[in-house]
Design an enzyme around this catalytic site. Structure first.
Site, short mmCIF file in Angstrom:
data_model
loop_
_atom_site.label_atom_id
_atom_site.label_comp_id
_atom_site.label_asym_id
_atom_site.label_seq_id
_atom_site.Cartn_x
_atom_site.Cartn_y
_atom_site.Cartn_z
N LEU A 1 2.39 6.72 -1.35
CA LEU A 1 3.75 7.27 -1.40
C LEU A 1 4.76 6.32 -0.78
O LEU A 1 5.85 6.12 -1.33
CB LEU A 1 3.81 8.61 -0.66
CG LEU A 1 3.43 9.85 -1.47
CD1 LEU A 1 3.65 11.09 -0.63
CD2 LEU A 1 4.23 9.92 -2.76
N ASP B 1 -3.15 11.35 0.96
CA ASP B 1 -4.24 11.13 1.92
C ASP B 1 -3.67 10.30 3.08
O ASP B 1 -3.05 10.84 4.00
CB ASP B 1 -5.36 10.42 1.16
CG ASP B 1 -6.62 10.18 1.97
OD1 ASP B 1 -6.95 11.01 2.80
OD2 ASP B 1 -7.28 9.15 1.74
N THR B 2 -3.82 8.98 3.06
CA THR B 2 -3.27 8.15 4.13
C THR B 2 -1.75 8.08 4.07
O THR B 2 -1.09 7.82 5.08
CB THR B 2 -3.80 6.71 4.05
OG1 THR B 2 -3.35 6.13 2.83
CG2 THR B 2 -5.31 6.68 4.13
N GLY B 3 -1.17 8.25 2.88
CA GLY B 3 0.27 8.15 2.70
C GLY B 3 0.73 6.78 2.19
O GLY B 3 1.89 6.62 1.80
P1 5GP Z 1 -3.20 7.54 -0.05
O1 5GP Z 1 -2.47 6.31 -0.48
O2 5GP Z 1 -2.30 8.67 0.34
O3 5GP Z 1 -4.25 7.27 0.96
O4 5GP Z 1 -4.08 7.98 -1.27
C1 5GP Z 1 -3.58 8.61 -2.36
C2 5GP Z 1 -4.51 8.34 -3.52
O5 5GP Z 1 -5.85 8.12 -3.08
C3 5GP Z 1 -4.55 9.52 -4.43
O6 5GP Z 1 -3.57 9.39 -5.42
C4 5GP Z 1 -5.96 9.43 -4.97
O7 5GP Z 1 -5.97 8.53 -6.05
C5 5GP Z 1 -6.77 8.82 -3.88
N1 5GP Z 1 -7.40 9.84 -3.03
C6 5GP Z 1 -7.16 10.11 -1.73
N2 5GP Z 1 -7.93 11.11 -1.28
C7 5GP Z 1 -8.69 11.49 -2.34
C8 5GP Z 1 -9.68 12.51 -2.53
O8 5GP Z 1 -10.03 13.31 -1.64
N3 5GP Z 1 -10.23 12.60 -3.77
C9 5GP Z 1 -9.87 11.76 -4.79
N4 5GP Z 1 -10.47 11.95 -5.96
N5 5GP Z 1 -8.93 10.80 -4.65
C10 5GP Z 1 -8.35 10.67 -3.43
#
Ligand code: 5GP
Ligand code: MG
Length: 217
Positions: free
Chosen positions: A109, A104-106
């Protein structure tokens, strides 16, 4: 068979997921032919994807799990991510494939990458079932993407909303009442960049953050 509640609608069917997971597994098997990659999976969201992915591989592999936690609660975003990476495997010199349910935001990762760098992996690639490129806040290379989806809140096939829905065999979108408008289906299957892009040789970056009341993803 699980039932779809009123506030969800199907975004990607179970059959579409299974076809795509087989394609991903074929591609990874070809890219890593003759090697023995270590699949590091982010819990909890990546657990079903990993299980299906590795069962379709034609190469040997090993598996590890890490837990990502944040203050994310429900559909709220948070850049405050903590990774617990107390791995049993020695990562030094390993070829790693990080498996995520969704990027999503990254931030998750980027945080994990800095951990991998500290543990001196040889290189890594990232494989995610779902990618929301329009939501990216930090650069996070993903080499194998199952589906690009719009900026909606997805559940199912490992992904939760308040710990529910992980057991759905398909991906659903939470309704506009809980999510963010009605962007239409607009799901894409991007080309894999796995073969063309070299695996990342991890460099040091990132920071640690600590806190309470973490929401295990
Ligand atoms: P990031 O750090 O890339 O923003 O988010 C990654 C994590 O956020 C994913 O592993 C997940 O746990 C959660 N996440 C982000 N977007 C979604 C979504 O659309 N649905 C769900 N269920 N979790 C999300
Ligand atoms: Mg979650």
């Amino acid at each position: 068979m699980e039932t779809l509640s009123d506030n969800c609608r199907v975004l990607i069917s179970s059959d579409e997921i299974q076809d795509r997971v087989r394609e991903l597994a074929r591609r990874i098997s070809s890219d890593y032919s003759g090697r023995n990659p270590l699949f590091i999976t982010l819990l909890k969201g990546g657990f079903i994807f990993l299980a299906d992915l590795v069962r379709n591989l034609s190469i040997p592999c090993e598996i590890e799990f890490v837990t990502a936690s944040s203050y994310r609660n429900g559909t709220q975003r948070s850049a405050d991510v903590e990774i617990s990476a107390h791995l049993k495997s020695d990562l030094e010199g390993r070829e790693v494939i990080v498996v995520e349910g969704i990027v999503d935001t990254g931030h998750t990762l980027v945080n994990l990458m800095s951990r991998l760098s500290e543990q001196r992996v040889k290189n890594y690639r990232v494989c995610t079932l779902l990618d929301k490129p329009s939501a990216r806040e930090v650069e996070a290379p993903v080499h194998y993407v199952g589906f690009e989806i719009p900026d909606v809140f997805a559940v199912g096939y490992g992904l939760d909303f308040m710990e529910q829905y992980r057991n759905l065999s398909y991906i659903a979108e939470l309704s506009p009442a809980l999510g963010s408008g009605d962007p239409g289906r607009n799901v894409k299957k991007p080309e894999f960049s796995g073969s063309s892009a070299e695996p990342v040789i991890a460099g040091r970056s990132g920071r640690d953050r600590h806190g309470d009341e973490r929401d295990h993803r």
